[in-house]
Design an enzyme around this catalytic site. Structure first.
Site, PDB file in Angstrom:
ATOM      1  N   HIS A 103       0.834  -1.212   0.000  1.00 17.61           N
ATOM      2  CA  HIS A 103       0.000   0.000   0.000  1.00 17.61           C
ATOM      3  C   HIS A 103       0.869   1.263   0.000  1.00 17.61           C
ATOM      4  O   HIS A 103       0.929   1.974  -0.991  1.00 17.61           O
ATOM      5  CB  HIS A 103      -0.956  -0.006   1.206  1.00 17.61           C
ATOM      6  CG  HIS A 103      -1.820   1.202   1.278  1.00 17.61           C
ATOM      7  ND1 HIS A 103      -2.068   1.858   2.455  1.00 17.61           N
ATOM      8  CD2 HIS A 103      -2.483   1.889   0.312  1.00 17.61           C
ATOM      9  CE1 HIS A 103      -2.862   2.893   2.216  1.00 17.61           C
ATOM     10  NE2 HIS A 103      -3.127   2.934   0.917  1.00 17.61           N
ATOM     11  N   HIS A 122      -1.850   1.098   8.160  1.00 12.77           N
ATOM     12  CA  HIS A 122      -3.294   1.138   7.865  1.00 12.77           C
ATOM     13  C   HIS A 122      -3.929  -0.244   7.979  1.00 12.77           C
ATOM     14  O   HIS A 122      -4.985  -0.503   7.412  1.00 12.77           O
ATOM     15  CB  HIS A 122      -3.549   1.727   6.470  1.00 12.77           C
ATOM     16  CG  HIS A 122      -2.787   2.990   6.206  1.00 12.77           C
ATOM     17  ND1 HIS A 122      -1.672   3.045   5.389  1.00 12.77           N
ATOM     18  CD2 HIS A 122      -2.952   4.237   6.694  1.00 12.77           C
ATOM     19  CE1 HIS A 122      -1.188   4.272   5.376  1.00 12.77           C
ATOM     20  NE2 HIS A 122      -1.939   5.023   6.154  1.00 12.77           N
TER      21      HIS A 122
HETATM   22  S1  FES Z   1       1.079   1.154   4.306  1.00 10.51           S
HETATM   23 FE1  FES Z   1       0.334  -0.801   4.811  1.00 10.51          FE
HETATM   24  S2  FES Z   1      -1.796  -0.624   4.800  1.00 10.51           S
HETATM   25 FE2  FES Z   1      -1.069   1.337   4.276  1.00 10.51          FE
END
Ligand code: FES
Length: 174
Positions: A103, A122
């Protein structure tokens, strides 16, 4: 100006006026693309073959931290203790993954009891047994998996990456 260069100069001028030079240039471009000496025209670079560990040093559920394909790409090598997709070794349970969340690059934490990676930023979760499948979270990609090979002496080698490492346009840097 020599005779040869004057001739080339006149030919170039004629090309520019008539547009015929574009047609004449095509075979030269084709030859350049086929030349093994010109690597800048390739879209991918070859992966290095790097020894990560000897199989005897791995313990089920315990992370072996390393890097691949270069020191800037943290990787975890794992013996899961249960068969995994693309797992290697006698129990088909040895896998390796990037430790950066797909992500936004969060540093992942592995939980041996569930065989999953967790992102503290997150809260994405990836399943090590299922090829790095994103189970929940905001990432749009699974976790990049390191392709492994086991040689006859029991050494484990990283030989490639499935998926794009976070923050890169290409896994192997030029
Ligand atoms: S950086 Fe891992 S869920 Fe956003």
């Amino acid at each position: 100006m020599s005779n040869v260069s004057r001739r080339n100069f006149l030919r170039l001028g004629a090309c520019a006026i008539s547009g015929a030079c574009a047609v004449n240039a095509l075979p030269a471009i084709g030859r350049a693309a086929e030349s093994p000496d010109i690597t800048t025209l390739r879209t991918t670079l070859p992966y290095p073959r790097i020894k990560l560990a000897a199989i005897g040093r791995l313990k089920a559920g315990v992370e072996h931290l390393t890097a691949y394909p270069d020191p800037a790409s943290p990787v975890v090598l794992l013996k899961l203790g249960r068969p995994a997709i693309e797992g290697i070794g006698p129990d088909q349970d040895i896998v390796a993954f990037s430790r950066r969340c797909s992500h936004m690059g969060g540093a992942l934490v592995f939980r041996a009891e569930t065989g999953t990676f967790h992102c503290p930023l997150h809260y994405a979760m990836f399943d090590a047994q299922k090829d790095g499948l994103m189970v929940i979270g905001q990432a749009t990609d699974n976790l990049p998996r390191i392709e492994l090979e086991l040689d006859a002496t029991g050494d484990i080698y990283a030989v490639g990456v499935k998926g794009l490492l976070y923050g890169r346009q290409a896994n192997v840097l030029a």
